[in-house]
Design a protein around this motif. Sequence first.
Motif, PDB file in Angstrom:
ATOM      1  N   GLY A  92       0.713  -1.538   0.091  1.00 15.46           N
ATOM      2  CA  GLY A  92      -0.123  -0.301  -0.202  1.00 15.46           C
ATOM      3  C   GLY A  92       0.341   1.170  -0.121  1.00 15.46           C
ATOM      4  N   CYS A  93       2.654   1.133  -0.248  1.00 15.57           N
ATOM      5  CA  CYS A  93       3.336   2.558  -0.230  1.00 15.57           C
ATOM      6  C   CYS A  93       3.945   3.034  -1.660  1.00 15.57           C
ATOM      7  CB  CYS A  93       3.686   2.895   0.863  1.00 15.57           C
ATOM      8  SG  CYS A  93       4.999   1.196   0.822  1.00 15.57           S
ATOM      9  N   ARG A  94       4.247   3.939  -2.182  1.00 13.26           N
ATOM     10  CA  ARG A  94       4.937   4.231  -3.662  1.00 13.26           C
ATOM     11  C   ARG A  94       6.480   3.315  -2.923  1.00 13.26           C
ATOM     12  NH1 ARG A  94       3.641   9.782  -4.804  1.00 13.26           N
ATOM     13  NH2 ARG A  94       3.799   9.968  -2.244  1.00 13.26           N
ATOM     14  N   ASN A  95       6.878   3.683  -1.965  1.00 10.08           N
ATOM     15  CA  ASN A  95       8.135   3.607  -1.283  1.00 10.08           C
ATOM     16  C   ASN A  95       8.058   3.148   0.961  1.00 10.08           C
ATOM     17  OD1 ASN A  95       9.842   6.219  -0.166  1.00 10.08           O
ATOM     18  ND2 ASN A  95       7.928   7.124  -2.359  1.00 10.08           N
ATOM     19  N   ARG A  96      10.226   2.756   0.907  1.00 10.70           N
ATOM     20  CA  ARG A  96      10.053   2.383   1.928  1.00 10.70           C
ATOM     21  C   ARG A  96       9.981   4.050   2.980  1.00 10.70           C
ATOM     22  NH1 ARG A  96      11.391  -3.224   2.139  1.00 10.70           N
ATOM     23  NH2 ARG A  96       9.784  -3.622   0.925  1.00 10.70           N
ATOM     24  N   GLU A 143      -5.690 -12.134  20.522  1.00 10.12           N
ATOM     25  CA  GLU A 143      -6.379 -13.330  19.129  1.00 10.12           C
ATOM     26  C   GLU A 143      -5.799 -13.135  18.430  1.00 10.12           C
ATOM     27  OE1 GLU A 143      -7.979 -10.086  22.449  1.00 10.12           O
ATOM     28  OE2 GLU A 143      -6.514  -9.891  20.912  1.00 10.12           O
ATOM     29  N   SER A 144      -4.567 -12.688  18.272  1.00  7.65           N
ATOM     30  CA  SER A 144      -4.158 -13.114  16.773  1.00  7.65           C
ATOM     31  C   SER A 144      -5.065 -13.350  15.426  1.00  7.65           C
ATOM     32  CB  SER A 144      -3.657 -15.242  16.703  1.00  7.65           C
ATOM     33  OG  SER A 144      -2.905 -15.046  17.918  1.00  7.65           O
ATOM     34  N   ILE A 145      -5.890 -12.286  15.428  1.00  4.31           N
ATOM     35  CA  ILE A 145      -6.558 -12.090  13.949  1.00  4.31           C
ATOM     36  C   ILE A 145      -5.746 -10.899  13.431  1.00  4.31           C
ATOM     37  CG2 ILE A 145      -8.545 -11.066  13.683  1.00  4.31           C
ATOM     38  CD1 ILE A 145     -10.098 -12.286  16.156  1.00  4.31           C
ATOM     39  N   VAL A 146      -5.219  -9.802  13.932  1.00  4.78           N
ATOM     40  CA  VAL A 146      -4.954  -9.101  13.401  1.00  4.78           C
ATOM     41  C   VAL A 146      -2.968  -9.579  13.133  1.00  4.78           C
ATOM     42  CG1 VAL A 146      -2.926  -6.742  13.413  1.00  4.78           C
ATOM     43  CG2 VAL A 146      -5.801  -6.839  14.758  1.00  4.78           C
ATOM     44  N   HIS A 147      -2.451  -9.832  12.051  1.00  6.02           N
ATOM     45  CA  HIS A 147      -1.398 -10.434  12.048  1.00  6.02           C
ATOM     46  C   HIS A 147      -0.131  -9.640  12.250  1.00  6.02           C
ATOM     47  CE1 HIS A 147      -3.085 -14.308  11.943  1.00  6.02           C
ATOM     48  NE2 HIS A 147      -3.847 -13.534  11.065  1.00  6.02           N
ATOM     49  N   SER A 148      -0.362  -7.938  12.313  1.00  2.00           N
ATOM     50  CA  SER A 148       0.782  -7.566  12.336  1.00  2.00           C
ATOM     51  C   SER A 148       0.446  -5.585  11.202  1.00  2.00           C
ATOM     52  CB  SER A 148       2.594  -7.509  11.472  1.00  2.00           C
ATOM     53  OG  SER A 148       2.637  -8.366  12.340  1.00  2.00           O
ATOM     54  N   LEU A 149       1.001  -4.885  11.234  1.00  2.00           N
ATOM     55  CA  LEU A 149       0.557  -3.623  11.187  1.00  2.00           C
ATOM     56  C   LEU A 149       1.792  -2.687  10.428  1.00  2.00           C
ATOM     57  CD1 LEU A 149      -0.472  -3.977  13.952  1.00  2.00           C
ATOM     58  CD2 LEU A 149      -2.675  -2.421  13.488  1.00  2.00           C
ATOM     59  N   VAL A 150       1.048  -2.092   9.787  1.00  2.00           N
ATOM     60  CA  VAL A 150       2.777  -1.105   9.490  1.00  2.00           C
ATOM     61  C   VAL A 150       1.502   0.863   9.171  1.00  2.00           C
ATOM     62  CG1 VAL A 150       3.276   0.409   6.671  1.00  2.00           C
ATOM     63  CG2 VAL A 150       3.203  -2.281   7.865  1.00  2.00           C
ATOM     64  N   GLU A 151       2.372   1.169   9.802  1.00  2.00           N
ATOM     65  CA  GLU A 151       2.290   2.494  10.082  1.00  2.00           C
ATOM     66  C   GLU A 151       3.027   3.722   9.093  1.00  2.00           C
ATOM     67  OE1 GLU A 151       2.503   6.778  12.865  1.00  2.00           O
ATOM     68  OE2 GLU A 151       3.665   4.126  14.202  1.00  2.00           O
ATOM     69  N   PHE A 152       2.254   4.663   8.715  1.00  2.00           N
ATOM     70  CA  PHE A 152       2.734   5.003   7.289  1.00  2.00           C
ATOM     71  C   PHE A 152       3.378   6.512   8.241  1.00  2.00           C
ATOM     72  CE2 PHE A 152       0.604   1.675   4.981  1.00  2.00           C
ATOM     73  CZ  PHE A 152       1.801   1.490   4.220  1.00  2.00           C
ATOM     74  N   GLU A 153       3.910   7.853   7.220  1.00  2.00           N
ATOM     75  CA  GLU A 153       4.666   8.835   7.919  1.00  2.00           C
ATOM     76  C   GLU A 153       3.246   9.979   7.992  1.00  2.00           C
ATOM     77  OE1 GLU A 153       7.154  10.435   8.993  1.00  2.00           O
ATOM     78  OE2 GLU A 153       8.645   8.269   8.741  1.00  2.00           O
ATOM     79  N   ASP A 154       2.258   9.798   7.618  1.00  2.00           N
ATOM     80  CA  ASP A 154       0.562  10.294   8.390  1.00  2.00           C
ATOM     81  C   ASP A 154       0.289   9.724   9.066  1.00  2.00           C
ATOM     82  OD1 ASP A 154      -0.104   8.594   6.414  1.00  2.00           O
ATOM     83  OD2 ASP A 154      -1.467   9.472   4.866  1.00  2.00           O
ATOM     84  N   GLY A 155       0.603   8.923   9.979  1.00  2.00           N
ATOM     85  CA  GLY A 155      -0.382   8.990  10.708  1.00  2.00           C
ATOM     86  C   GLY A 155      -0.813   7.020  10.459  1.00  2.00           C
ATOM     87  N   ALA A 156      -2.122   6.972   9.383  1.00  2.00           N
ATOM     88  CA  ALA A 156      -2.493   6.075   8.811  1.00  2.00           C
ATOM     89  C   ALA A 156      -1.495   4.829   9.146  1.00  2.00           C
ATOM     90  CB  ALA A 156      -2.178   6.300   7.277  1.00  2.00           C
ATOM     91  N   ILE A 157      -2.391   3.892  10.101  1.00  2.00           N
ATOM     92  CA  ILE A 157      -1.858   2.580   9.616  1.00  2.00           C
ATOM     93  C   ILE A 157      -3.015   1.180   9.182  1.00  2.00           C
ATOM     94  CG2 ILE A 157      -2.004   0.791  12.070  1.00  2.00           C
ATOM     95  CD1 ILE A 157      -1.181   3.042  13.695  1.00  2.00           C
ATOM     96  N   LEU A 158      -1.902  -0.038   7.870  1.00  2.00           N
ATOM     97  CA  LEU A 158      -2.533  -0.776   7.443  1.00  2.00           C
ATOM     98  C   LEU A 158      -2.339  -1.769   7.821  1.00  2.00           C
ATOM     99  CD1 LEU A 158      -1.604  -0.041   3.558  1.00  2.00           C
ATOM    100  CD2 LEU A 158      -3.560   0.885   4.921  1.00  2.00           C
ATOM    101  N   ALA A 159      -3.133  -2.357   8.228  1.00  2.00           N
ATOM    102  CA  ALA A 159      -3.081  -4.063   9.196  1.00  2.00           C
ATOM    103  C   ALA A 159      -3.701  -4.896   8.512  1.00  2.00           C
ATOM    104  CB  ALA A 159      -3.750  -4.426  10.970  1.00  2.00           C
ATOM    105  N   GLN A 160      -3.285  -6.763   8.139  1.00  2.00           N
ATOM    106  CA  GLN A 160      -3.642  -7.191   7.740  1.00  2.00           C
ATOM    107  C   GLN A 160      -4.132  -7.828   9.167  1.00  2.00           C
ATOM    108  OE1 GLN A 160      -1.740 -10.709   7.465  1.00  2.00           O
ATOM    109  NE2 GLN A 160      -4.067 -11.283   6.587  1.00  2.00           N
ATOM    110  N   LEU A 161      -5.664  -8.516   8.726  1.00  5.00           N
ATOM    111  CA  LEU A 161      -6.280  -9.556   9.609  1.00  5.00           C
ATOM    112  C   LEU A 161      -6.662 -10.545   8.617  1.00  5.00           C
ATOM    113  CD1 LEU A 161      -6.729  -6.120  10.212  1.00  5.00           C
ATOM    114  CD2 LEU A 161      -9.218  -7.438  11.173  1.00  5.00           C
ATOM    115  N   GLY A 162      -6.683 -11.920   9.680  1.00  6.99           N
ATOM    116  CA  GLY A 162      -6.863 -13.203   8.393  1.00  6.99           C
ATOM    117  C   GLY A 162      -7.122 -14.385  10.723  1.00  6.99           C
TER     118      GLY A 162
END
Length: 382
Positions: free
Chosen positions: A159-163, A241-260
């Motif tokens: 979900g990001c253009r560069n690291r 709960e082991s439902i959110v497997h990890s997350l990435v926080e971006f410079e604008d404060g948004a956080i993306l998570a992968q659930l499963g």
Amino acid sequence: MKRTISILGSSGSIGRQTLKVAEVCGHEVAAITVNKSVDLAEEQARKFRPKLAVAVDENAANHLRLRLADTGVKVLSGQGGLLEAASLPEADTVVTAIVGVAGLRPTLAAIDGGKRIALANKETLVCAGELVMARAREKGAEIIPVDSEHSAIFQCLQGCRNRGEVRRLIITASGGPFYGKSREELFPVTREQALKHPNWAMGAKITIDSATLMNKGLEFIEAMRLYAMPPERIQIVVHRESIVHSLVEFEDGAILAQLGSADMCLPIQYALTWPERTSGPAKPLDLLSCPPLTFQKPDPDTFRCLGLALECAEHGGTSTAILNGANEAAVALFLEDKIGFLDIPRLVERALERVVSRENPALADIFEADRAARAAVYEAVR
């Protein structure tokens, strides 16, 4: 995309689930490897008809060779067999599911062959991450993580253009079966209790590592190497709960998570099919039946293995190989009921004190650090 895969460690939990994914999704199996599991290897070879089957143990290989004599499946043994399976020309993807530092040389062989590496062996990057990642860049080999946490981060990074847009990586931990207990409560823990993970069905070694939280420390180091991220930009949170497997926080404060759901088939399948997604055997997550999602701080003081891993992440060099080698030796002794649960961090810390860490290590330095760490553990027990 259909792939032709070699599975290093087909008798383990990840290996067996990889074969399940291969069967459902139509991937071809070119090679399988086991240590001594002759019955299972024969069953797998007859079902999937790989070109090559390897039993690392010589006696097991001799038995397997006799059993598969009518199939045309080639049977090899030892380290040479593992390396051939890892570099088999017919395979475009190698699933590295061997436990421990034993997976390092086969992973390097697969990289040298320009394969896609579906990496389920975290110890490879813990012990020799800089060397492995540099070799992968040089050879043009893709390394796609299979660990659920690193697969989650890998998916979120799409979900990001560069690291440069990434502020931090957030790794979730179940906390294992003993989270919230004091050191006094951990003293009498038995092998049977430590092997009862609340959420995941895994092999014995990784289950014990989850109970001590060493597994999360190893994943912290692995994330540093896999994503070229400094330790101050990685955080561990306990998510029972082991439902959110990890997350990435971006410079604008948004956080993306992968659930499963707690089903390893999903990260295994994604490592094989990326950048495509297809239907497969993974159990879907029903959000309406999920419990409330909670997040807490880990306790690296009570769970000293985690604290030691975080210290080694800061130090670098061969300290991470010493950490891993000592832990592998100590966990093996615990599983044999030769030491107590709290002896694991004690022995790891002793090895870190006794074995000198080297900066900018060569591959030989890493293997020597591993050897010396194990020797320090066995000497302490004697």
